[in-house]
Scaffold this motif. Structure first.
Motif, PDB file in Angstrom:
ATOM      1  N   GLU A   7      42.860  30.831  51.609  1.00 56.74           N
ATOM      2  CA  GLU A   7      42.947  30.294  50.783  1.00 56.74           C
ATOM      3  C   GLU A   7      41.759  31.564  50.075  1.00 56.74           C
ATOM      4  OE1 GLU A   7      41.588  26.488  48.599  1.00 56.74           O
ATOM      5  OE2 GLU A   7      42.392  26.276  50.507  1.00 56.74           O
ATOM      6  N   ALA A   8      40.633  31.471  50.805  1.00 58.17           N
ATOM      7  CA  ALA A   8      39.396  32.341  50.230  1.00 58.17           C
ATOM      8  C   ALA A   8      39.992  34.288  49.557  1.00 58.17           C
ATOM      9  CB  ALA A   8      38.438  32.565  51.714  1.00 58.17           C
ATOM     10  N   ASP A   9      41.007  34.686  50.137  1.00 63.55           N
ATOM     11  CA  ASP A   9      41.617  35.586  50.307  1.00 63.55           C
ATOM     12  C   ASP A   9      42.338  35.440  48.629  1.00 63.55           C
ATOM     13  OD1 ASP A   9      40.267  37.210  52.175  1.00 63.55           O
ATOM     14  OD2 ASP A   9      41.705  37.363  53.454  1.00 63.55           O
ATOM     15  N   LEU A  10      43.448  33.984  48.941  1.00 64.68           N
ATOM     16  CA  LEU A  10      43.958  33.749  47.792  1.00 64.68           C
ATOM     17  C   LEU A  10      42.815  33.874  46.684  1.00 64.68           C
ATOM     18  CD1 LEU A  10      46.389  33.856  45.677  1.00 64.68           C
ATOM     19  CD2 LEU A  10      46.303  31.306  46.559  1.00 64.68           C
ATOM     20  N   ILE A  11      42.052  33.169  46.849  1.00 71.31           N
ATOM     21  CA  ILE A  11      40.596  33.354  45.584  1.00 71.31           C
ATOM     22  C   ILE A  11      40.055  34.378  44.960  1.00 71.31           C
ATOM     23  CG2 ILE A  11      38.639  31.904  44.495  1.00 71.31           C
ATOM     24  CD1 ILE A  11      39.826  29.676  46.614  1.00 71.31           C
ATOM     25  N   ARG A  12      40.167  34.875  46.011  1.00 69.36           N
ATOM     26  CA  ARG A  12      39.116  35.979  45.863  1.00 69.36           C
ATOM     27  C   ARG A  12      40.537  36.943  44.741  1.00 69.36           C
ATOM     28  NH1 ARG A  12      37.698  37.331  50.336  1.00 69.36           N
ATOM     29  NH2 ARG A  12      36.574  36.354  51.309  1.00 69.36           N
ATOM     30  N   PHE A  13      40.922  37.437  45.225  1.00 70.00           N
ATOM     31  CA  PHE A  13      41.541  37.584  43.863  1.00 70.00           C
ATOM     32  C   PHE A  13      42.100  37.422  43.384  1.00 70.00           C
ATOM     33  CE2 PHE A  13      45.771  39.495  43.488  1.00 70.00           C
ATOM     34  CZ  PHE A  13      45.868  40.818  43.122  1.00 70.00           C
ATOM     35  N   THR A  14      43.003  36.318  42.906  1.00 69.47           N
ATOM     36  CA  THR A  14      43.244  36.195  41.813  1.00 69.47           C
ATOM     37  C   THR A  14      41.855  36.091  40.373  1.00 69.47           C
ATOM     38  OG1 THR A  14      42.516  33.845  42.755  1.00 69.47           O
ATOM     39  CG2 THR A  14      44.518  34.903  42.564  1.00 69.47           C
ATOM     40  N   ARG A  15      40.701  36.016  41.201  1.00 72.83           N
ATOM     41  CA  ARG A  15      39.012  35.553  40.292  1.00 72.83           C
ATOM     42  C   ARG A  15      39.166  37.222  40.029  1.00 72.83           C
ATOM     43  NH1 ARG A  15      35.019  32.167  43.464  1.00 72.83           N
ATOM     44  NH2 ARG A  15      36.063  29.749  42.825  1.00 72.83           N
ATOM     45  N   LEU A  16      39.821  38.412  40.958  1.00 69.57           N
ATOM     46  CA  LEU A  16      39.015  39.208  40.558  1.00 69.57           C
ATOM     47  C   LEU A  16      40.466  39.718  39.448  1.00 69.57           C
ATOM     48  CD1 LEU A  16      38.533  42.809  41.290  1.00 69.57           C
ATOM     49  CD2 LEU A  16      39.782  42.497  42.911  1.00 69.57           C
ATOM     50  N   ALA A  66      40.429  41.061  35.345  1.00 71.24           N
ATOM     51  CA  ALA A  66      39.588  42.619  34.654  1.00 71.24           C
ATOM     52  C   ALA A  66      40.446  43.042  33.548  1.00 71.24           C
ATOM     53  CB  ALA A  66      40.429  43.074  36.533  1.00 71.24           C
ATOM     54  N   SER A  67      39.825  44.106  33.511  1.00 68.99           N
ATOM     55  CA  SER A  67      40.551  44.580  31.705  1.00 68.99           C
ATOM     56  C   SER A  67      41.515  44.829  32.253  1.00 68.99           C
ATOM     57  CB  SER A  67      39.726  45.499  31.294  1.00 68.99           C
ATOM     58  OG  SER A  67      40.006  46.531  32.047  1.00 68.99           O
ATOM     59  N   ASP A  68      42.567  45.044  30.785  1.00 69.23           N
ATOM     60  CA  ASP A  68      44.271  45.531  30.875  1.00 69.23           C
ATOM     61  C   ASP A  68      44.024  47.103  31.303  1.00 69.23           C
ATOM     62  OD1 ASP A  68      45.201  43.556  30.028  1.00 69.23           O
ATOM     63  OD2 ASP A  68      45.708  44.699  28.337  1.00 69.23           O
ATOM     64  N   THR A  69      43.042  47.641  31.152  1.00 67.30           N
ATOM     65  CA  THR A  69      42.588  49.187  32.442  1.00 67.30           C
ATOM     66  C   THR A  69      42.642  49.108  33.111  1.00 67.30           C
ATOM     67  OG1 THR A  69      42.137  49.612  29.874  1.00 67.30           O
ATOM     68  CG2 THR A  69      41.314  51.411  32.039  1.00 67.30           C
ATOM     69  N   GLU A  70      41.731  48.233  33.199  1.00 67.55           N
ATOM     70  CA  GLU A  70      41.555  48.325  35.216  1.00 67.55           C
ATOM     71  C   GLU A  70      42.511  47.646  36.016  1.00 67.55           C
ATOM     72  OE1 GLU A  70      36.907  46.699  35.633  1.00 67.55           O
ATOM     73  OE2 GLU A  70      38.248  45.137  34.396  1.00 67.55           O
ATOM     74  N   VAL A  71      43.326  46.506  35.398  1.00 68.78           N
ATOM     75  CA  VAL A  71      44.946  46.225  36.330  1.00 68.78           C
ATOM     76  C   VAL A  71      45.711  47.131  36.574  1.00 68.78           C
ATOM     77  CG1 VAL A  71      46.364  44.866  35.542  1.00 68.78           C
ATOM     78  CG2 VAL A  71      44.636  43.417  35.826  1.00 68.78           C
ATOM     79  N   SER A  72      45.463  48.347  35.082  1.00 68.35           N
ATOM     80  CA  SER A  72      46.275  49.279  34.942  1.00 68.35           C
ATOM     81  C   SER A  72      46.167  49.745  36.438  1.00 68.35           C
ATOM     82  CB  SER A  72      46.693  50.023  34.322  1.00 68.35           C
ATOM     83  OG  SER A  72      47.619  50.812  33.858  1.00 68.35           O
ATOM     84  N   LYS A  73      45.199  50.583  36.806  1.00 72.43           N
ATOM     85  CA  LYS A  73      44.168  50.825  37.484  1.00 72.43           C
ATOM     86  C   LYS A  73      45.151  51.222  38.406  1.00 72.43           C
ATOM     87  CE  LYS A  73      40.145  53.554  39.261  1.00 72.43           C
ATOM     88  NZ  LYS A  73      38.967  54.065  38.440  1.00 72.43           N
ATOM     89  N   MET A  74      44.540  49.010  39.163  1.00 69.83           N
ATOM     90  CA  MET A  74      45.123  48.915  39.980  1.00 69.83           C
ATOM     91  C   MET A  74      46.624  48.441  40.594  1.00 69.83           C
ATOM     92  SD  MET A  74      44.376  44.568  41.409  1.00 69.83           S
ATOM     93  CE  MET A  74      42.614  44.590  40.368  1.00 69.83           C
ATOM     94  N   MET A  75      47.116  48.404  39.996  1.00 69.86           N
ATOM     95  CA  MET A  75      48.729  48.931  40.277  1.00 69.86           C
ATOM     96  C   MET A  75      49.498  50.133  39.755  1.00 69.86           C
ATOM     97  SD  MET A  75      49.576  45.324  38.104  1.00 69.86           S
ATOM     98  CE  MET A  75      51.518  45.316  38.983  1.00 69.86           C
ATOM     99  N   THR A  76      49.095  51.328  39.307  1.00 70.24           N
ATOM    100  CA  THR A  76      49.535  52.484  39.432  1.00 70.24           C
ATOM    101  C   THR A  76      48.765  53.362  39.975  1.00 70.24           C
ATOM    102  OG1 THR A  76      48.882  52.841  37.035  1.00 70.24           O
ATOM    103  CG2 THR A  76      50.780  51.845  37.394  1.00 70.24           C
TER     104      THR A  76
END
Length: 390
Positions: A352-361, A365-375
């Motif tokens: 649960e701790a890792d789930l909470i940490r990731f979902t908050r991040l 995150a901005s759209d640009t940060e999400v794009s960078k994270m995923m691509t």
């Protein structure tokens, strides 16, 4: 120089290699254990350099016609609350076009383009390989013996030929069960919007194919043996998502009634080399990075292109061609396998701790940060795109 090439396994990697190699003038025979090819199967997202290579082959238009609409991603928690929504356009702003398509649909587009130019033997597998000088003698399960200059093994993750002849290669159990399938029924989902539920030890994605068909894909952390999973798959699916909302329950019950189309445990192949003499591993048989890399189909296509590139560059020296193919692929394999591990840790957290940490991040995150994270991890270097060895 024209070569006699046998490709064992006519999936995406094998049929792409067949297309590229026959266009170079080689004599190609594809063998496959299936009795025929069909266009069924789960959805894959062809991205980045995979789309670029298909475009170079003149097949992108046909792929788009067979594709599933993909406009928005909705990321939800297990209760259905929105964590994040973002458009595919924003996610892919730094990469090539992304095409969402069934694995069978992608395969069928390539196969239809090449089938008249190659020989195909269905219902057949390799039972023995004997390398004799610069030739390979291939004995098939139908009793036929074929002599070839090169054998390309593209039989998938659980390749029996790799197991038998590449003893140094190991299959790493990723301890993730993958279930995917399609259900023909009217549904309440918006076509073009993919809904993904993030949870501890599991993830569920819902893809509306059209107004009367929907696909699901699930990842479930599981350490059981594959045989036990197959015998218990329906019960496992139902139990894993039993506390989800009524909409999800209705969808899963529909799949349980109709039957699952695909169940497998994900894995990675590790080995010191993709080459042994005049036998070479291609696609998932040699370097499956698991679906969580996001690049399984694209990497299979890239590998086929790399192999054909080096065969064309050194037509008189097969050993050099295969050595260069292996040298180019090894760091790329490591890149995407590392990415798969990172994705598993982020998108399928173990607690649960890792789930909470990731979902908050993820939500902040901005759209640009999400794009960078995923691509960002999907991009190859300019040298790699040109098949240049460094």
């Amino acid at each position: 120089m024209k070569k006699r090439i046998i490709i064992s396994g006519g999936g995406i990697a094998g049929i792409t290699a067949a297309k590229l190699l026959v266009d170079q003038g080689h004599d190609i025979t594809v063998i496959d254990k299936a009795s025929q090819f069909n266009n069924a199967g789960f959805l894959v997202s062809l991205k980045s350099f995979g789309v670029k290579i298909m475009d170079e082959m003149g097949l992108t238009g046909n792929l788009v016609k067979e594709s599933t609409p993909s406009e928005f991603m909705h990321w939800l928690d297990s209760s259905g609350n929105m964590i994040r929504n973002i458009s595919y356009e924003k996610v892919n702003q730094n990469t090539n076009q992304s095409i969402l398509i069934t694995r069978g649909g992608l395969h069928q587009v390539i196969y239809n383009n090449v089938k008249s130019a190659i020989d195909i033997i269905f219902g057949t597998t390799i039972t023995e390989l004997q390398q004799k000088g610069h030739k390979v003698s291939v004995t098939l399960s139908n009793g036929q013996v074929i002599e070839a200059d090169l054998v390309v093994v593209s039989e998938g993750l659980r390749s029996s030929t790799r197991t038998k002849y590449f003893g140094e290669s190991q299959l790493e159990d990723f301890n993730l069960l993958y279930m995917g399938g399609r259900l023909k029924e009217k549904h309440p989902y918006t076509v073009g919007t993919v809904k993904t539920y993030l949870d501890i030890n599991k993830m569920l994605s819902i893809y509306p194919v059209n107004n009367e068909e929907v696909a699901i894909q699930c990842y479930i952390y599981n350490t059981d043996e594959l045989a036990n999973i197959h015998s218990n798959a329906k019960h496992l699916l139902k139990e894993t998502f039993k506390n989800y909302n009524s909409e999800v329950q209705h969808l899963i019950n529909g799949f349980l009634k109709e039957g699952l189309m695909f169940v497998d445990k994900m894995g990675m192949v590790h080995g010191p080399s993709l080459v042994k003499g005049h036998v070479v591993l291609l696609g998932d048989a040699g370097y499956c990075p698991t679906a969580l890399s996001g690049m399984g189909a694209s990497l299979s296509i890239y590998g086929a292109k790399a192999l054909s590139h080096f065969l064309a560059r050194s037509p008189n020296d097969l050993a050099v061609s295969l050595e260069n193919y292996n040298a180019l692929m090894q760091p790329i394999i490591k890149k995407f396998q590392d990415n798969a591990r990172n994705n598993a840790h982020s998108f399928i957290p173990r607690n649960e701790a890792d789930l909470i940490r990731f979902t908050r991040l993820f939500s902040a995150a901005s759209d640009t940060e999400v794009s960078k994270m995923m691509t960002e991890q999907l991009i190859l270097t300019e040298d790699q795109m040109k098949f240049t060895l460094t």
